[in-house]
Design a protein around this motif. Structure first.
Motif, short mmCIF file in Angstrom:
data_model
loop_
_atom_site.label_atom_id
_atom_site.label_comp_id
_atom_site.label_asym_id
_atom_site.label_seq_id
_atom_site.Cartn_x
_atom_site.Cartn_y
_atom_site.Cartn_z
N THR A 140 86.45 -8.22 2.32
CA THR A 140 85.21 -7.58 1.90
C THR A 140 85.55 -6.32 1.09
O THR A 140 86.71 -5.93 1.02
CB THR A 140 84.32 -7.23 3.12
OG1 THR A 140 83.04 -6.86 2.68
CG2 THR A 140 84.91 -6.15 3.98
N SER A 141 84.54 -5.72 0.50
CA SER A 141 84.76 -4.48 -0.23
C SER A 141 84.88 -3.33 0.77
O SER A 141 84.43 -3.43 1.92
CB SER A 141 83.60 -4.21 -1.18
OG SER A 141 82.43 -3.88 -0.45
N MET A 142 85.46 -2.23 0.30
CA MET A 142 85.57 -1.05 1.15
C MET A 142 84.18 -0.53 1.51
O MET A 142 83.94 -0.12 2.65
CB MET A 142 86.39 0.04 0.46
CG MET A 142 86.88 1.09 1.41
SD MET A 142 87.79 2.49 0.71
CE MET A 142 88.80 1.80 -0.54
N ASN A 143 83.25 -0.56 0.57
CA ASN A 143 81.89 -0.10 0.86
C ASN A 143 81.26 -0.92 1.97
O ASN A 143 80.68 -0.36 2.91
CB ASN A 143 81.01 -0.19 -0.40
CG ASN A 143 81.27 0.92 -1.37
OD1 ASN A 143 81.72 1.99 -1.03
ND2 ASN A 143 80.98 0.65 -2.63
N LYS A 144 81.35 -2.24 1.87
CA LYS A 144 80.76 -3.11 2.90
C LYS A 144 81.45 -2.89 4.24
O LYS A 144 80.80 -2.89 5.28
CB LYS A 144 80.87 -4.58 2.50
CG LYS A 144 79.86 -5.01 1.49
CD LYS A 144 78.53 -5.18 2.16
CE LYS A 144 77.59 -5.87 1.23
NZ LYS A 144 76.24 -5.84 1.71
N TYR A 145 82.76 -2.73 4.20
CA TYR A 145 83.53 -2.52 5.43
C TYR A 145 83.05 -1.25 6.14
O TYR A 145 82.76 -1.26 7.33
CB TYR A 145 85.02 -2.43 5.12
CG TYR A 145 85.87 -2.34 6.35
CD1 TYR A 145 86.26 -3.47 7.04
CD2 TYR A 145 86.25 -1.09 6.87
CE1 TYR A 145 87.02 -3.38 8.20
CE2 TYR A 145 87.00 -0.99 8.01
CZ TYR A 145 87.38 -2.14 8.67
OH TYR A 145 88.12 -2.05 9.82
N ILE A 146 82.96 -0.16 5.39
CA ILE A 146 82.52 1.11 5.96
C ILE A 146 81.10 1.01 6.48
O ILE A 146 80.79 1.43 7.60
CB ILE A 146 82.65 2.24 4.91
CG1 ILE A 146 84.13 2.51 4.61
CG2 ILE A 146 81.94 3.51 5.38
CD1 ILE A 146 84.36 3.39 3.40
N GLU A 147 80.23 0.40 5.69
CA GLU A 147 78.82 0.25 6.08
C GLU A 147 78.71 -0.54 7.39
O GLU A 147 77.98 -0.15 8.31
CB GLU A 147 78.08 -0.48 4.96
CG GLU A 147 76.65 -0.10 4.79
CD GLU A 147 76.00 -0.77 3.58
OE1 GLU A 147 75.10 -0.15 3.03
OE2 GLU A 147 76.37 -1.90 3.21
N LYS A 148 79.45 -1.64 7.46
CA LYS A 148 79.39 -2.51 8.65
C LYS A 148 79.87 -1.77 9.89
O LYS A 148 79.23 -1.84 10.95
CB LYS A 148 80.26 -3.75 8.41
CG LYS A 148 80.29 -4.71 9.58
CD LYS A 148 81.11 -5.93 9.26
CE LYS A 148 82.53 -5.72 9.73
NZ LYS A 148 83.37 -6.92 9.62
#
Length: 76
Positions: free
Chosen positions: A31-39
């Protein structure tokens, strides 16, 4: 209920070592870093009761309305 939330772009200063770690973790999670952090912040927020248990992340918000099927979009 209509969801009026949207994503906002923010600038953060984060240690390079942490950024490298996040990039590796996100890649391992495909996944993207943004999605990872958000999740992961979502999970943490729910576990700390800072977010309601039924709170969900926004889906894809680029490219217009994706709630219709391709056939429905062609008929518009």
């Amino acid at each position: 209920m209509v969801n009026n939330r949207k994503r906002r772009q923010v600038a953060l200063r984060i240690d390079e070592g942490i950024l490298e770690m996040l990039a590796k973790l996100a890649k391992a999670d495909n996944t993207s870093m943004n999605k990872y952090i958000e999740k992961h912040f979502l999970e943490y927020g729910k576990s700390q009761k800072l977010l309601p248990s039924d709170f969900e992340l926004l889906g894809e918000t680029r490219g217009g309305d994706r709630s219709k099927t391709d056939k429905e979009n062609k008929n518009d």
